[in-house]
Design a protein around this motif. Structure first.
Motif, mmCIF file in Angstrom:
data_model
loop_
_atom_site.group_PDB
_atom_site.id
_atom_site.type_symbol
_atom_site.label_atom_id
_atom_site.label_comp_id
_atom_site.label_asym_id
_atom_site.label_seq_id
_atom_site.Cartn_x
_atom_site.Cartn_y
_atom_site.Cartn_z
ATOM 1 N N GLU A 10 35.015 21.678 20.307
ATOM 2 C CA GLU A 10 33.826 21.834 21.150
ATOM 3 C C GLU A 10 34.071 21.314 22.564
ATOM 4 O OE1 GLU A 10 30.416 20.488 18.842
ATOM 5 O OE2 GLU A 10 31.227 21.469 17.046
ATOM 6 N N ILE A 11 35.285 21.504 23.038
ATOM 7 C CA ILE A 11 35.698 20.927 24.316
ATOM 8 C C ILE A 11 34.864 21.449 25.498
ATOM 9 C CG2 ILE A 11 37.541 22.618 24.700
ATOM 10 C CD1 ILE A 11 39.252 20.258 25.781
ATOM 11 N N TYR A 12 34.283 22.648 25.370
ATOM 12 C CA TYR A 12 33.490 23.209 26.480
ATOM 13 C C TYR A 12 31.986 23.001 26.271
ATOM 14 C CZ TYR A 12 37.975 25.394 27.412
ATOM 15 O OH TYR A 12 39.304 25.593 27.669
ATOM 16 N N GLU A 13 31.598 22.027 25.449
ATOM 17 C CA GLU A 13 30.191 21.883 25.051
ATOM 18 C C GLU A 13 29.223 21.753 26.215
ATOM 19 O OE1 GLU A 13 29.809 18.317 22.636
ATOM 20 O OE2 GLU A 13 31.011 17.163 24.035
ATOM 21 N N HIS A 14 29.676 21.230 27.361
ATOM 22 C CA HIS A 14 28.772 21.060 28.503
ATOM 23 C C HIS A 14 28.847 22.203 29.501
ATOM 24 C CE1 HIS A 14 27.373 17.098 27.376
ATOM 25 N NE2 HIS A 14 28.618 16.798 27.046
ATOM 26 N N ILE A 15 29.728 23.178 29.240
ATOM 27 C CA ILE A 15 29.887 24.282 30.194
ATOM 28 C C ILE A 15 29.249 25.527 29.570
ATOM 29 C CG2 ILE A 15 31.531 25.557 31.617
ATOM 30 C CD1 ILE A 15 33.419 23.139 31.405
ATOM 31 N N VAL A 16 27.924 25.634 29.755
ATOM 32 C CA VAL A 16 27.143 26.722 29.151
ATOM 33 C C VAL A 16 26.202 27.285 30.228
ATOM 34 C CG1 VAL A 16 27.263 25.681 26.855
ATOM 35 C CG2 VAL A 16 25.329 25.149 28.313
ATOM 36 N N TYR A 17 25.843 28.565 30.101
ATOM 37 C CA TYR A 17 25.108 29.233 31.170
ATOM 38 C C TYR A 17 23.809 29.867 30.676
ATOM 39 C CZ TYR A 17 29.877 28.789 32.831
ATOM 40 O OH TYR A 17 31.108 28.288 33.154
ATOM 41 N N ASN A 49 28.574 27.788 37.026
ATOM 42 C CA ASN A 49 27.823 29.038 37.052
ATOM 43 C C ASN A 49 28.098 29.787 38.361
ATOM 44 O OD1 ASN A 49 25.950 31.041 36.323
ATOM 45 N ND2 ASN A 49 24.376 30.012 37.566
ATOM 46 N N ARG A 50 28.129 29.030 39.471
ATOM 47 C CA ARG A 50 28.410 29.665 40.773
ATOM 48 C C ARG A 50 29.832 30.257 40.764
ATOM 49 N NH1 ARG A 50 28.219 25.423 43.863
ATOM 50 N NH2 ARG A 50 30.473 25.333 44.064
ATOM 51 N N LYS A 51 30.766 29.489 40.243
ATOM 52 C CA LYS A 51 32.160 29.951 40.207
ATOM 53 C C LYS A 51 32.303 31.184 39.304
ATOM 54 C CE LYS A 51 33.828 25.235 40.941
ATOM 55 N NZ LYS A 51 34.184 25.431 42.364
ATOM 56 N N ARG A 52 31.539 31.168 38.217
ATOM 57 C CA ARG A 52 31.546 32.303 37.282
ATOM 58 C C ARG A 52 31.181 33.589 38.026
ATOM 59 N NH1 ARG A 52 27.146 33.511 32.569
ATOM 60 N NH2 ARG A 52 25.697 32.944 34.219
ATOM 61 N N HIS A 53 30.153 33.509 38.868
ATOM 62 C CA HIS A 53 29.727 34.706 39.598
ATOM 63 C C HIS A 53 30.737 35.117 40.669
ATOM 64 C CE1 HIS A 53 25.743 34.063 37.681
ATOM 65 N NE2 HIS A 53 25.789 35.385 37.695
ATOM 66 N N ILE A 54 31.352 34.138 41.327
ATOM 67 C CA ILE A 54 32.356 34.486 42.357
ATOM 68 C C ILE A 54 33.485 35.287 41.707
ATOM 69 C CG2 ILE A 54 34.102 33.590 43.965
ATOM 70 C CD1 ILE A 54 32.299 31.121 44.383
ATOM 71 N N LEU A 55 34.016 34.773 40.603
ATOM 72 C CA LEU A 55 35.148 35.469 39.968
ATOM 73 C C LEU A 55 34.710 36.806 39.371
ATOM 74 C CD1 LEU A 55 38.147 35.495 39.204
ATOM 75 C CD2 LEU A 55 37.528 34.402 37.048
ATOM 76 N N TYR A 56 33.548 36.800 38.733
ATOM 77 C CA TYR A 56 33.058 38.042 38.110
ATOM 78 C C TYR A 56 32.916 39.154 39.157
ATOM 79 C CZ TYR A 56 29.798 41.236 35.779
ATOM 80 O OH TYR A 56 29.184 42.352 35.250
ATOM 81 N N ASN A 57 32.279 38.824 40.280
ATOM 82 C CA ASN A 57 32.079 39.835 41.330
ATOM 83 C C ASN A 57 33.425 40.321 41.868
ATOM 84 O OD1 ASN A 57 29.318 39.673 41.061
ATOM 85 N ND2 ASN A 57 29.089 38.132 42.671
ATOM 86 N N GLY A 58 34.351 39.385 42.054
ATOM 87 C CA GLY A 58 35.671 39.749 42.564
ATOM 88 C C GLY A 58 36.416 40.650 41.598
ATOM 89 N N LEU A 102 29.983 38.798 32.016
ATOM 90 C CA LEU A 102 29.811 37.377 32.333
ATOM 91 C C LEU A 102 29.906 36.590 31.023
ATOM 92 C CD1 LEU A 102 26.813 37.442 34.822
ATOM 93 C CD2 LEU A 102 29.064 36.452 35.302
ATOM 94 N N PRO A 103 30.715 35.534 30.965
ATOM 95 C CA PRO A 103 30.793 34.747 29.722
ATOM 96 C C PRO A 103 29.538 33.898 29.511
ATOM 97 C CG PRO A 103 32.096 33.721 31.445
ATOM 98 C CD PRO A 103 31.585 35.005 32.021
ATOM 99 N N GLU A 104 29.252 33.586 28.253
ATOM 100 C CA GLU A 104 28.084 32.745 27.920
ATOM 101 C C GLU A 104 28.363 31.265 28.160
ATOM 102 O OE1 GLU A 104 26.598 35.629 24.233
ATOM 103 O OE2 GLU A 104 27.343 33.625 23.784
ATOM 104 N N GLY A 105 29.627 30.890 28.024
ATOM 105 C CA GLY A 105 30.016 29.492 28.201
ATOM 106 C C GLY A 105 31.504 29.397 28.491
ATOM 107 N N ALA A 106 32.013 28.161 28.592
ATOM 108 C CA ALA A 106 33.411 27.857 28.957
ATOM 109 C C ALA A 106 33.716 28.378 30.369
ATOM 110 C CB ALA A 106 34.395 28.401 27.920
ATOM 111 N N TYR A 107 34.996 28.375 30.769
ATOM 112 C CA TYR A 107 35.250 28.811 32.159
ATOM 113 C C TYR A 107 36.349 29.866 32.287
ATOM 114 C CZ TYR A 107 38.255 24.451 32.374
ATOM 115 O OH TYR A 107 39.146 23.433 32.189
#
Ligand code: GLN
Length: 400
Positions: free
Chosen positions: A218-225, A311-320, A330-335
């Motif tokens: 559960e290493i990404y437990e705090h990285i959720v969107y 979340n902001r970084k997720r959108h930058i990469l997704y759009n790119g 877009l992923p639900e969690g992790a990075y």
């Protein structure tokens, strides 16, 4: 074996045809080096932006740097207690109670390890009798395959559905008399999937009905969107004494190089895990365990801020990626963003090599997350500064 096929560059299964190992192949001959870690070396060699290995290129919180330096100065430089400094186990017990809703006795049910990597390896060695089968949902984080090989387990890879949900029939079919454990990773690497309470209840029933142990990373437990909630499998009724919950400071506090993680499990499982951990590593870095106590004292706003940043970084990469012609969600969690590259007409390994050499961006070939398949996938991480992501996206635009 799949692992030889997925290799990129130097990553090949050790050739045991001649020399010292010709007639005596060792366990190391059954799997390759990590492709994720190799992509970092290739990124460095080609001066490419490293969106392959999931670690931040930005600093950890200032308080943690101070805490680590103070711990060294205050002479926390000898071995901590093998299963972890008492104040860290106490702080972990309190944190897990409030955040994950689980009770663990710091004296008998918590083991501090060298990262979640060691926690998973020690847990498998503690649970598996060689020849036991272990269910591994596919795609999976690269380490779990070699973890299974090292512990003598026979991995049974069960594909997730196209939307990464659990295909119940496939899971039920995968369980046999030899099945001993299930590996779960939620939020998931590489897919970003967060398993729902319903899916976790299904896994719980499977574990209880067949007397299985769940090893849950559960290493990404705090990285959720998007308001999603992380749920620990071990918090479900019936899972208390058959779950090892694995966590780490690496991703939550941006300290992947500290190598401090932990395994939480009932006293019976923990006594086994502690024995393996003791002989594997003796203990995790003592001064950094003290700094980890400081990490656990950060306010609730820290965790909200972390998820917002990502979340902001997720959108930058997704759009790119979209602009560059990748097919992705877009992923639900992790990075990570796990893309489909079928449209580019190259296999994952060839495309990853082309990207790192000619475009200047490193990503991880999809096949390293599969036992078979994954050649039409590529994984990018967005655990990087906005500027790093923006420059990577500019480079990737050349593909469009
Ligand atoms: N979990 C990270 C990834 O998948 C880092 C892996 C590692 O090298 N420990 O990229």
């Amino acid at each position: 074996m799949k692992h030889a096929r997925s290799g990129i560059g130097r990553t090949q299964k050790t050739a045991a045809k001649e020399g010292l190992f010709a007639k005596h192949p060792s366990r190391a001959d059954t799997f390759t080096e990590s492709v994720i870690r190799e992509m970092t070396r290739l990124a460095l060699a080609h001066n490419a932006i490293n969106l392959a290995q999931g670690f931040p290129d930005f600093p950890c919180p200032e308080e943690l740097k101070t805490a680590a330096s103070v711990a060294v100065r205050d002479n926390h430089n000898q071995y901590a207690i093998t299963w972890g400094a008492k104040n860290l186990r106490d702080a972990l017990s309190a944190r897990v109670k409030t955040f994950n809703g689980m009770d663990f006795d710091p004296e008998t049910e918590i083991t501090v390890t060298c990262g979640s990597t060691e926690a998973m390896m020690a847990s498998m060695l503690a649970v598996i009798r060689p020849g036991d089968e272990v269910i591994v949902p596919e795609p999976f984080y690269e380490n779990y395959g070699p973890d299974a090989e090292i512990s003598g387990a026979v991995p049974k890879y069960v594909p997730l559905a196209a939307d990464f949900s659990i295909n119940e029939e496939a899971w039920k079919k995968a369980v046999s008399r030899k099945t001993r454990a299930i590996i779960l990773n939620t939020p998931n690497n590489p897919t970003g999937k967060i398993f729902t309470r319903g899916e976790l209840a299904f896994i719980r029933d499977l574990c209880v009905d067949h007397n299985l142990v769940a090893l849950t990373d559960e290493i990404y437990e705090h990285i959720v969107y998007d308001g999603r909630k992380h749920i620990s499998l071990g918090s479900l009724d019936g899972m208390e004494d058959r779950t090892v919950t694995i966590g780490s400071f690496s991703k939550t506090y941006s300290v992947t190089g500290w190598r401090v993680g932990y395994a939480l499990a009932d006293a019976d499982l923990t006594s086994r895990i502690r024995k393996i951990h003791d002989f594997l590593t003796v203990g995790a870095p003592a001064p950094l365990q003290q700094a980890a106590v400081t990490a656990l004292s950060l306010p609730g706003s820290y965790y909200l801020g972390l998820a917002e940043e990502y979340n902001r970084k997720r959108h930058i990469l997704y759009n790119g990626l979209k602009k560059a012609g990748f097919s992705c969600e877009l992923p639900e969690g992790a990075y990570y963003i796990f893309t489909d590259i079928a449209g580019f007409g190259k296999s994952d390994v060839d495309f990853a090599r082309y990207l790192v050499e000619k475009i200047g961006v490193a990503a991880v070939p999809g096949s390293s997350f599969y036992h078979t398949g994954g050649e039409t996938k590529l994984r990018f991480t967005f655990s990087k500064l906005d500027g790093t992501l923006e420059e990577a996206c500019r480079r990737l635009e050349k593909l469009a």
